[in-house]
Scaffold this active site. Sequence first.
Site, PDB file in Angstrom:
ATOM      1  N   GLU A 157      -3.031   1.549 -13.748  1.00 16.10           N
ATOM      2  CA  GLU A 157      -3.910   2.432 -12.969  1.00 16.10           C
ATOM      3  C   GLU A 157      -5.100   2.906 -13.798  1.00 16.10           C
ATOM      4  OE1 GLU A 157      -3.601   2.620  -9.936  1.00 16.10           O
ATOM      5  OE2 GLU A 157      -1.507   2.109  -9.509  1.00 16.10           O
ATOM      6  N   ARG A 182       2.040  10.139   2.815  1.00 13.81           N
ATOM      7  CA  ARG A 182       2.345   9.343   4.011  1.00 13.81           C
ATOM      8  C   ARG A 182       3.780   9.600   4.469  1.00 13.81           C
ATOM      9  NH1 ARG A 182       4.583   4.516   4.247  1.00 13.81           N
ATOM     10  NH2 ARG A 182       4.587   4.380   1.987  1.00 13.81           N
ATOM     11  N   CYS A 192       2.906  10.124  -7.454  1.00 12.25           N
ATOM     12  CA  CYS A 192       2.489   9.413  -8.670  1.00 12.25           C
ATOM     13  C   CYS A 192       1.059   9.772  -9.053  1.00 12.25           C
ATOM     14  CB  CYS A 192       2.610   7.904  -8.487  1.00 12.25           C
ATOM     15  SG  CYS A 192       4.319   7.339  -8.532  1.00 12.25           S
ATOM     16  N   HIS A 223       2.051   1.561 -12.232  1.00 14.36           N
ATOM     17  CA  HIS A 223       2.899   1.356 -11.058  1.00 14.36           C
ATOM     18  C   HIS A 223       3.633   0.020 -11.203  1.00 14.36           C
ATOM     19  CE1 HIS A 223       1.101   4.386  -8.080  1.00 14.36           C
ATOM     20  NE2 HIS A 223       2.404   4.482  -7.931  1.00 14.36           N
TER      21      HIS A 223
END
Length: 170
Positions: A73, A83, A136, A159
């Site tokens: 990342e 979500r 995260c 990730h």
Amino acid sequence: GFEPFGGECINPAWEVARTLNGSCIDGVPIIGEQLPCTFDGAVPTLQKLLRRHKPCLVLALGLAGNRSAISLERVAINWMDARIPDNAGAQPTDLPVKDGGPAAYFTRLPIKSLARLLHVQGLPAEVSASAGSFVCNQVFYGLMAALRRRPAVLAGFIHLPPLPEQGMLH
Ligand code: PCA
């Protein structure tokens, strides 16, 4: 490495942290710790661990259920938009991680070199421009904020794809 979340019973991020805990790589002792997958608990737990261990390098690991490569990342953003509910049932939408904080923090990891090294090992890896907007990303933001006055500490977020037995998750 995060605990399992979203109804899964395993998180590859914790499996990696757990497996490496107590090992030594090139003379450097590795400490693997678990973070709760909760918006309220993850950053305070991380801050406590940073104070306790005073690490020279922090690799924060999480699962990205819909990715097929290790995702290095690049950026953490000051924004939460969940979500699904976290493990405590919280589901913040369109809220900053830190009121008045900078819009983003960048990784301190050499992500392009790391991607190349992983490719040489035959592993799928890519540089990613978004850590999402769930726990995260919040932890990545909280990590870089906590270390903002300690520029010598290398830190960033990676990730991981799901384990083969998990299949692709959405
Ligand atoms: N992955 C989630 C949170 C915990 C984890 O391992 C994410 O990508 O935000």
